[in-house]
Design a protein around this motif. Structure first.
Motif, mmCIF file in Angstrom:
data_model
loop_
_atom_site.group_PDB
_atom_site.id
_atom_site.type_symbol
_atom_site.label_atom_id
_atom_site.label_comp_id
_atom_site.label_asym_id
_atom_site.label_seq_id
_atom_site.Cartn_x
_atom_site.Cartn_y
_atom_site.Cartn_z
ATOM 1 N N VAL A 222 44.186 38.479 45.751
ATOM 2 C CA VAL A 222 45.634 38.355 44.855
ATOM 3 C C VAL A 222 46.923 37.897 45.979
ATOM 4 O O VAL A 222 47.281 37.150 45.046
ATOM 5 N N PRO A 223 47.096 38.302 47.521
ATOM 6 C CA PRO A 223 48.008 38.117 47.177
ATOM 7 C C PRO A 223 47.749 36.434 48.485
ATOM 8 O O PRO A 223 48.747 35.914 47.334
ATOM 9 N N CYS A 226 49.367 34.460 44.803
ATOM 10 C CA CYS A 226 50.468 35.147 44.657
ATOM 11 C C CYS A 226 51.312 34.059 45.972
ATOM 12 O O CYS A 226 52.547 33.069 45.388
ATOM 13 N N ARG A 234 48.430 28.593 40.335
ATOM 14 C CA ARG A 234 48.272 29.475 40.394
ATOM 15 C C ARG A 234 47.744 29.960 38.825
ATOM 16 O O ARG A 234 46.583 31.649 38.987
ATOM 17 N N PHE A 238 43.831 31.939 38.861
ATOM 18 C CA PHE A 238 43.651 33.407 38.022
ATOM 19 C C PHE A 238 42.746 33.505 37.231
ATOM 20 O O PHE A 238 42.706 34.085 36.736
#
Length: 313
Positions: A222-223, A226, A234, A238
């Motif tokens: 997740v980081p 981001c 992204r 995702f």
């Protein structure tokens, strides 16, 4: 009640949806439709990944293996249930019950290990993109799949041999439409302490362990998502992760629901409904979840259908 040894046991009774006698035709049609959708949906995923060179990547390699396992998993339980409904029988032979338990446990464990392999694949692809193809070499992918199958076969063999050592009483009714391991152990008249210990230890190590690994992977993923500067990058990262997390959540939540339902009530309708979510709905939805937000897979499926249409014409 008088215990019976293995030679005296001829069959078990799968209660499943036996209480709903007036709905048997509807249940048969519904489950047959769900089974066909599951098989065809997962088969299309396999064919698309094999036929399209754009999908010859580690992620789709693991996805095609998951689809194959899902087809085998549903085929372990659903055809027998359909036969029982059609013949108006609840029985499964002793040999059939042992065989079903073995392959059910085997394929569930392969499914779990494939989910953590897919999480590891996403971790390497997103957190270490420059080393992705170096790390996820074909021989490593093949080795990971082989290890998953070996571990699963050994675990299923252990559980099957331990069930063979049990003695059963006259009550051989299972409140499911398949031979679920916990329910079978609860029917035994002999000491089941060792069976229960193995089941709970295996649940922690072979089910809880992979879940912890998946959660740890996404704590790193997740980081990294981001931090991707491109909005398109992204979104693509995702989308693939959201599909995988959806399948993981569906798998673990339906499995938890099935076991909680079995623990709270012995009503065959309640336990069967919970087990349907676990054994049928999850494998059926997996192809839709992975193809819904995946443009590469949707394009590959479109090309596959187009080729089939041209071949027919």
């Amino acid at each position: 009640m008088k215990p019976m040894n293995d030679t005296e046991i001829s069959e078990f009774l799968l209660l499943g949806f036996a209480e709903d006698t007036e709905l048997q035709s509807l249940i048969f049609g519904l489950f047959l439709s769900m089974y066909l959708v599951t098989v065809l949906g997962n088969l299309f995923i396999i064919l698309a990944t094999i036929s399209d060179s754009h999908l010859h990547t580690p992620m789709y390699f693991f996805l095609s293996n998951l689809s194959f396992v899902d087809i085998c998993f549903t085929s372990t339980t659903i055809p027998k249930m359909l036969v029982n409904i059609q013949t108006q029988s609840k029985a499964i032979t002793y040999t059939g019950y042992i065989t079903q338990i073995h392959f059910f446990v085997l394929l569930i464990e392969v499914d779990i290990l494939l989910l953590i392999l897919m999480a590891y694949d996403r971790y390497v692809a997103i957190c270490h993109p420059l080393h992705y193809m170096v790390v996820m070499k074909p021989h490593l992918r093949g080795l990971l799949i082989l290890v998953s199958w070996v571990v699963s076969v050994l675990y299923a063999l252990l559980q099957s041999l331990m069930v063979l050592c049990l003695s059963f009483c006259m009550d051989l009714e299972i409140p499911h439409f398949f031979c679920e391991l916990n329910q079978v152990v609860q029917l035994a008249c002999s000491d089941t302490f060792l069976n229960e210990v193995v089941i709970y230890v295996a649940a922690i190590l072979l089910c809880g362990g992979p879940l912890i690994g998946i959660l740890y992977s996404y704590s790193k993923i997740v980081p990294s998502i981001c931090a991707i500067s491109s909005a398109q990058g992204r979104y693509k990262a995702f989308s693939t992760c959201a599909s995988h997390l959806s399948v993981v959540s569906l798998f673990y939540c339906t499995r938890l629901g099935m076991y909680l339902s079995s623990a709270v009530t012995q009503n065959s309708r309640s336990t069967s409904t919970a087990s349907v979510m676990y054994t049928m709905v999850t494998p059926m939805l997996n192809p839709f979840i992975y193809s819904l937000r995946n443009q590469d897979l949707k394009s590959a499926l479109s090309r596959l259908f187009e080729r089939e249409r041209l071949n027919i014409n």
